[in-house]
Design an enzyme around this catalytic site. Structure first.
Site, short mmCIF file in Angstrom:
data_model
loop_
_atom_site.label_atom_id
_atom_site.label_comp_id
_atom_site.label_asym_id
_atom_site.label_seq_id
_atom_site.Cartn_x
_atom_site.Cartn_y
_atom_site.Cartn_z
N ASN A 12 0.84 -1.19 0.00
CA ASN A 12 0.00 0.00 0.00
C ASN A 12 0.89 1.26 0.00
OD1 ASN A 12 -1.46 2.25 0.99
ND2 ASN A 12 -2.98 0.92 1.94
N LYS A 15 0.48 3.88 2.95
CA LYS A 15 1.15 3.55 4.21
C LYS A 15 2.64 3.84 4.10
CE LYS A 15 -1.77 -0.35 5.68
NZ LYS A 15 -1.74 -1.79 5.99
N ASP A 78 -1.37 -3.42 10.28
CA ASP A 78 -2.73 -3.82 9.94
C ASP A 78 -3.64 -2.78 10.54
OD1 ASP A 78 -4.42 -5.72 8.54
OD2 ASP A 78 -5.33 -6.04 10.50
N SER A 79 -4.52 -2.24 9.72
CA SER A 79 -5.30 -1.10 10.18
C SER A 79 -6.69 -1.13 9.59
CB SER A 79 -4.57 0.19 9.81
OG SER A 79 -4.09 0.12 8.49
N GLY A 164 -7.57 5.55 1.17
CA GLY A 164 -8.65 4.81 1.85
C GLY A 164 -9.83 5.70 2.21
N TYR A 165 -10.28 5.58 3.46
CA TYR A 165 -11.47 6.28 3.92
C TYR A 165 -11.19 7.71 4.39
CZ TYR A 165 -13.24 1.45 4.08
OH TYR A 165 -13.60 0.17 3.76
N ASP A 166 -9.97 8.20 4.19
CA ASP A 166 -9.58 9.52 4.70
C ASP A 166 -10.56 10.65 4.36
OD1 ASP A 166 -7.35 8.74 6.11
OD2 ASP A 166 -5.91 9.24 4.55
N HIS A 191 -3.86 7.12 13.84
CA HIS A 191 -3.71 5.77 14.39
C HIS A 191 -2.33 5.20 14.03
CE1 HIS A 191 -5.17 5.85 10.36
NE2 HIS A 191 -5.19 4.53 10.19
P1 ITT Z 1 -1.01 -4.03 3.28
O1 ITT Z 1 -0.30 -4.39 2.00
O2 ITT Z 1 -0.15 -3.28 4.25
O3 ITT Z 1 -1.72 -5.18 3.91
P2 ITT Z 1 -3.67 -2.98 2.89
O4 ITT Z 1 -4.24 -1.78 2.17
O5 ITT Z 1 -4.12 -4.35 2.45
O6 ITT Z 1 -2.08 -2.91 2.81
P3 ITT Z 1 -4.80 -3.42 5.49
O7 ITT Z 1 -5.02 -4.86 5.26
O8 ITT Z 1 -4.22 -2.97 6.78
O9 ITT Z 1 -3.87 -2.76 4.41
O10 ITT Z 1 -6.19 -2.72 5.21
C1 ITT Z 1 -6.41 -1.49 5.70
C2 ITT Z 1 -7.53 -0.80 4.96
O11 ITT Z 1 -8.14 0.10 5.92
C3 ITT Z 1 -6.97 0.08 3.86
O12 ITT Z 1 -6.99 -0.57 2.60
C4 ITT Z 1 -7.91 1.29 3.91
O13 ITT Z 1 -9.09 1.02 3.21
C5 ITT Z 1 -8.25 1.40 5.39
N1 ITT Z 1 -7.30 2.28 6.09
C6 ITT Z 1 -6.27 1.91 6.93
N2 ITT Z 1 -5.58 2.98 7.34
C7 ITT Z 1 -6.14 4.04 6.75
C8 ITT Z 1 -5.86 5.42 6.76
O14 ITT Z 1 -4.81 5.92 7.41
N3 ITT Z 1 -6.66 6.22 6.06
C9 ITT Z 1 -7.70 5.75 5.37
N4 ITT Z 1 -8.02 4.45 5.28
C10 ITT Z 1 -7.25 3.60 5.96
#
Ligand code: ITT
Length: 208
Positions: A12, A15, A78-79, A164-166, A191
């Protein structure tokens, strides 16, 4: 940079941008899985994150990639979004909440945000939080830390930053959505910022 870069076990880019900034304050470089030369294995990577808690998923990710990258310091995140009126949904299912498959990046974000907007239509209680579990693994030491930011879900998305949902997540401390905040402003309250500062504190690494 004063040491070998640490590997952030993510695909991602949102991140990566945030954590690169945070770790750079202490002279630590951060690279992602692509830069570390780990080819994407979609099926395995999806399966790793199948636990019911952010902590378990983050630790499983850090362990898995630490085994693939011996001798490297590996970080994982993981978030997700936890909405009170929806009984804590989407939580650990935040990435795939809309049900759309086969897309990523801006497309999956748009699908998730459309889903959030629809689910929150006519819902009065707007409180929510973002949760992040930050994990570290180097083959000997394992650490996990949690960070949260409280906010409310807006009716309409605002702002162009972040991911994401920002655009839908309004933070009172900032007086705007996370997508209207700069990277630096988001970092201070988010977070992810809080989880990784706590993680580094536990590891004895100072980041600001
Ligand atoms: P990884 O490769 O790190 O797993 P991912 O996008 O799959 O990346 P997650 O499984 O942790 O990551 O999913 C987190 C989701 O939650 C992410 O795709 C966003 O939709 C949302 N999210 C997490 N942190 C966020 C942030 O800071 N702002 C907005 N949305 C967020």
């Amino acid at each position: 940079m004063v040491s070998d870069p640490w590997v952030l076990a993510t695909r991602n880019p949102g991140k990566l941008r945030e954590l690169r900034l945070l770790f750079a304050t202490n002279g630590i470089g951060v690279i992602d899985l692509d830069e570390a030369g780990v080819p994407e294995d979609h099926v395995t990577e999806e399966a790793i994150e199948s636990f019911d808690t952010f902590e378990e998923n983050a630790l499983a990710k850090a362990r898995h990639f630490s085994q693939l990258l011996p001798g490297r310091r590996v970080l994982a995140d993981d978030s997700g979004l936890v909405v009170d009126a929806l009984g804590g949904e989407p939580g650990v299912r935040s990435k795939r909440w809309s049900g759309r498959t086969g897309v990523g990046g801006a497309e999956i974000d748009a699908a998730n945000n459309a889903h959030l907007r629809a689910r929150m239509m006519a819902v009065g209680v707007r409180s929510a939080r973002f949760v992040c579990a930050a994990a570290y693994c180097d083959g000997r030491t394992e650490v996990v830390a949690i960070g949260e930011v409280l906010g409310r879900i807006e009716d309409e998305g605002r702002g162009v930053h972040g991911f994401g949902y920002d655009p839908f997540f309004h933070v009172a401390e900032l007086g705007c959505t996370l997508a209207e905040a700069t990277l630096e402003q988001k970092q201070l309250v988010s977070h992810r910022g809080r989880a990784f500062v706590a993680l580094c504190d536990r590891l004895g690494v100072r980041v600001v």
